[in-house]
Design a protein around this motif. Structure first.
Motif, mmCIF file in Angstrom:
data_model
loop_
_atom_site.group_PDB
_atom_site.id
_atom_site.type_symbol
_atom_site.label_atom_id
_atom_site.label_comp_id
_atom_site.label_asym_id
_atom_site.label_seq_id
_atom_site.Cartn_x
_atom_site.Cartn_y
_atom_site.Cartn_z
ATOM 1 N N ASN A 118 0.841 -1.192 0.000
ATOM 2 C CA ASN A 118 0.000 0.000 0.000
ATOM 3 C C ASN A 118 0.880 1.248 0.000
ATOM 4 O OD1 ASN A 118 -1.482 2.216 1.696
ATOM 5 N ND2 ASN A 118 -3.093 0.845 0.956
ATOM 6 N N PRO A 119 0.466 2.342 -0.665
ATOM 7 C CA PRO A 119 1.277 3.561 -0.651
ATOM 8 C C PRO A 119 1.611 4.077 0.749
ATOM 9 C CG PRO A 119 -0.349 3.714 -2.382
ATOM 10 C CD PRO A 119 -0.662 2.453 -1.623
ATOM 11 N N ILE A 120 0.720 3.901 1.705
ATOM 12 C CA ILE A 120 1.022 4.340 3.075
ATOM 13 C C ILE A 120 2.181 3.531 3.645
ATOM 14 C CG2 ILE A 120 0.160 4.406 5.446
ATOM 15 C CD1 ILE A 120 -0.948 6.682 3.924
ATOM 16 N N HIS A 121 2.174 2.205 3.429
ATOM 17 C CA HIS A 121 3.288 1.372 3.893
ATOM 18 C C HIS A 121 4.598 1.845 3.270
ATOM 19 C CE1 HIS A 121 0.116 -1.999 4.441
ATOM 20 N NE2 HIS A 121 0.368 -1.454 5.608
ATOM 21 N N LEU A 122 4.588 2.056 1.956
ATOM 22 C CA LEU A 122 5.792 2.492 1.259
ATOM 23 C C LEU A 122 6.253 3.858 1.746
ATOM 24 C CD1 LEU A 122 4.845 1.337 -2.339
ATOM 25 C CD2 LEU A 122 6.764 0.469 -0.992
ATOM 26 N N ALA A 123 5.305 4.752 1.987
ATOM 27 C CA ALA A 123 5.659 6.099 2.445
ATOM 28 C C ALA A 123 6.337 6.049 3.810
ATOM 29 C CB ALA A 123 4.420 6.979 2.488
ATOM 30 N N HIS A 124 5.814 5.249 4.726
ATOM 31 C CA HIS A 124 6.437 5.129 6.051
ATOM 32 C C HIS A 124 7.852 4.558 5.942
ATOM 33 C CE1 HIS A 124 3.472 6.417 8.958
ATOM 34 N NE2 HIS A 124 2.525 5.704 8.374
ATOM 35 N N GLN A 125 8.013 3.520 5.138
ATOM 36 C CA GLN A 125 9.346 2.938 4.969
ATOM 37 C C GLN A 125 10.317 3.964 4.376
ATOM 38 O OE1 GLN A 125 10.573 0.221 6.032
ATOM 39 N NE2 GLN A 125 9.244 -1.559 5.795
ATOM 40 N N ALA A 126 9.849 4.699 3.388
ATOM 41 C CA ALA A 126 10.721 5.672 2.732
ATOM 42 C C ALA A 126 11.136 6.786 3.683
ATOM 43 C CB ALA A 126 10.021 6.248 1.502
ATOM 44 N N ILE A 127 10.192 7.323 4.423
ATOM 45 C CA ILE A 127 10.516 8.418 5.347
ATOM 46 C C ILE A 127 11.422 7.925 6.470
ATOM 47 C CG2 ILE A 127 9.546 9.998 7.064
ATOM 48 C CD1 ILE A 127 9.208 10.912 4.148
ATOM 49 N N ASP A 128 11.112 6.756 7.020
ATOM 50 C CA ASP A 128 11.942 6.227 8.101
ATOM 51 C C ASP A 128 13.387 6.022 7.638
ATOM 52 O OD1 ASP A 128 9.806 6.251 9.802
ATOM 53 O OD2 ASP A 128 9.468 4.080 9.783
ATOM 54 N N HIS A 129 13.571 5.464 6.443
ATOM 55 C CA HIS A 129 14.922 5.216 5.958
ATOM 56 C C HIS A 129 15.628 6.506 5.539
ATOM 57 C CE1 HIS A 129 13.630 1.007 5.994
ATOM 58 N NE2 HIS A 129 14.915 0.730 6.034
ATOM 59 N N GLN A 130 14.869 7.479 5.092
ATOM 60 C CA GLN A 130 15.483 8.773 4.801
ATOM 61 C C GLN A 130 16.005 9.423 6.085
ATOM 62 O OE1 GLN A 130 16.543 9.977 2.184
ATOM 63 N NE2 GLN A 130 15.889 12.049 1.674
ATOM 64 N N VAL A 131 15.255 9.286 7.165
ATOM 65 C CA VAL A 131 15.705 9.819 8.455
ATOM 66 C C VAL A 131 16.920 9.034 8.961
ATOM 67 C CG1 VAL A 131 15.069 10.099 10.890
ATOM 68 C CG2 VAL A 131 13.443 10.747 9.095
ATOM 69 N N LEU A 132 16.830 7.697 8.937
ATOM 70 C CA LEU A 132 17.922 6.868 9.443
ATOM 71 C C LEU A 132 19.225 7.098 8.684
ATOM 72 C CD1 LEU A 132 16.080 3.466 9.991
ATOM 73 C CD2 LEU A 132 17.001 4.958 11.777
ATOM 74 N N SER A 133 19.141 7.343 7.388
ATOM 75 C CA SER A 133 20.339 7.480 6.555
ATOM 76 C C SER A 133 20.848 8.904 6.466
ATOM 77 C CB SER A 133 20.048 6.968 5.137
ATOM 78 O OG SER A 133 19.073 7.791 4.496
ATOM 79 N N GLY A 134 20.180 9.824 7.139
ATOM 80 C CA GLY A 134 20.595 11.217 7.049
ATOM 81 C C GLY A 134 20.357 11.816 5.677
ATOM 82 N N GLY A 135 19.265 11.400 5.036
ATOM 83 C CA GLY A 135 18.908 11.967 3.738
ATOM 84 C C GLY A 135 19.541 11.288 2.547
ATOM 85 N N ARG A 136 19.915 10.009 2.680
ATOM 86 C CA ARG A 136 20.622 9.315 1.602
ATOM 87 C C ARG A 136 19.854 8.099 1.081
ATOM 88 N NH1 ARG A 136 27.067 9.512 2.811
ATOM 89 N NH2 ARG A 136 27.007 8.905 0.621
ATOM 90 N N PHE A 137 18.535 8.114 1.242
ATOM 91 C CA PHE A 137 17.714 6.976 0.818
ATOM 92 C C PHE A 137 16.958 7.311 -0.466
ATOM 93 C CE2 PHE A 137 13.586 4.756 0.774
ATOM 94 C CZ PHE A 137 14.031 3.445 0.722
ATOM 95 N N THR A 138 16.868 6.334 -1.349
ATOM 96 C CA THR A 138 16.049 6.436 -2.556
ATOM 97 C C THR A 138 15.072 5.270 -2.576
ATOM 98 O OG1 THR A 138 17.756 7.560 -3.860
ATOM 99 C CG2 THR A 138 16.043 6.392 -5.076
ATOM 100 N N LEU A 139 13.808 5.576 -2.782
ATOM 101 C CA LEU A 139 12.780 4.537 -2.906
ATOM 102 C C LEU A 139 12.692 4.118 -4.361
ATOM 103 C CD1 LEU A 139 10.491 2.865 -1.607
ATOM 104 C CD2 LEU A 139 8.935 4.757 -2.177
ATOM 105 N N GLY A 140 13.235 2.939 -4.661
ATOM 106 C CA GLY A 140 13.143 2.378 -5.999
ATOM 107 C C GLY A 140 12.003 1.377 -6.065
ATOM 108 N N LEU A 141 11.112 1.568 -7.025
ATOM 109 C CA LEU A 141 9.912 0.745 -7.152
ATOM 110 C C LEU A 141 9.914 -0.017 -8.470
ATOM 111 C CD1 LEU A 141 7.248 3.372 -6.018
ATOM 112 C CD2 LEU A 141 8.267 1.554 -4.629
#
Length: 327
Positions: A60-83
């Motif tokens: 679901n887009p909500i699941h993906l959005a949470h994963q993306a934001i969490d990993h962007q925070v954890l990585s200090g802004g170095r995450f890319t969501l590839g679909l």
């Protein structure tokens, strides 16, 4: 960037890859969850992180959005969501999810993610109403308490003309699928990218192009690249990948491989991948030869490159490839 293969050694492998000169690590949707290794790798620091790819439609887009934001925070802004879309058989029979109209569905999913991100960033009301996805409620209890300074970019993996054009229209980046070649990239993929950008009124600078290239380093344990031939046979058996073979006049190989796969004759399939096919689609040989293949293939096109290893290659060999590509 290069691959992590699972969660059990993700931290150690990420650290070793960083020391070898890799700029980042990515995961693929295989025998393990696609996000967990990146969660662990984020503790290493100094690496870009990317799903390459997370299969979109079963999520679901909500699941993906949470994963993306969490990993962007954890990585200090170095995450890319590839679909990615995957293919109908896998989505319907393995995941038990819907696959109808995949290009329209993926385009809408990207739009839904952007609206969810906007709501979390600005507090504006969530009111996304599409054909496939509907998101009209977001209360403070379910809004991330920490948002990153920059939102994670959204890349889409594509090979076919319609999805490639759609990706160029709506996504931040195109992940060029690993079953490919220099000719297909330059003559087919780039033409569809140009058409998609023009349709959306976008510039080439608005879209990152990231080819993923299958790499097989020659060694005593890998003298004839058997596992890579098997991998190419697996990809080549799929009708969706026939256009790559057609570009080189090898289209008749696809139904032959497909017939063997239907009979479960997986071991025989690799024998149909001759040296011409092998060395056109995969970068094989010594680290220097691998680097030369990659550099020639992506010249003037790539904003980054993902090195796809059929299995983990020696970190020292990887370091030689990275060094050669940077010279």
């Amino acid at each position: 960037m290069t691959a992590l293969f699972g969660p059990t050694d993700a931290q150690q492998r990420a650290a070793a890859l960083r020391e070898a000169g890799a700029s980042g690590v990515f995961t693929f949707e295989g025998p393990h969850d696609v996000f967990t290794p990146l969660t662990l790798a984020s503790t290493v620091g100094g690496l870009d992180l990317m799903t390459n790819v997370a299969i979109a439609f079963p999520r679901n887009p909500i699941h993906l959005a949470h994963q993306a934001i969490d990993h962007q925070v954890l990585s200090g802004g170095r995450f890319t969501l590839g679909l990615g879309t995957q293919i109908r058989t896998q989505i319907e029979k393995r995941f038990g999810a819907a696959f109808d109209r995949p290009v329209a569905r993926m385009t809408e999913l990207v739009g839904a993610l952007r609206d969810i991100f906007a709501t979390w960033s600005t507090g504006e009301r969530l009111d996304f109403r599409g054909e496939f996805y509907r998101h009209t409620l977001m209360t403070p209890n379910f809004t991330p308490r920490v948002m990153p300074e920059t939102l994670p970019p959204i890349y889409v993996g594509a090979l076919g003309p319609r999805l490639t054009r759609a990706t160029a229209e709506v996504a931040d980046g195109l992940l060029v699928m690993p079953f490919g070649s220099k000719r297909f990239l330059h003559e087919v993929t780039l033409r569809n990218v140009t058409e998609g950008l023009a349709a959306a009124g976008r510039d080439r600078s608005d879209l990152a192009i990231v080819p993923e290239i299958i790499v097989s380093v020659t060694s005593d344990a890998n003298p004839d690249h058997a596992s890579t031939r098997q991998l190419l046979a697996f990809y080549g058996s799929t009708p969706a990948y026939r256009p790559v073979l057609d570009t080189h006049g090898w289209g008749d190989l696809q139904p032959e491989l497909h017939a063997l796969s239907k009979q479960g004759r997986w071991r025989e399939m690799g024998g149909l991948i001759d040296d011409d096919v092998l060395h056109t689609i995969a970068a094989c040989g010594t680290p220097a030869q691998v680097a030369a293949h990659i550099a020639d293939r992506v010249a003037g096109v790539a904003d980054d490159v993902c090195i796809y290893q059929p299995g983990p290659i020696d970190v020292g060999a990887l370091a030689q490839i990275v060094d050669a590509l940077r010279t």
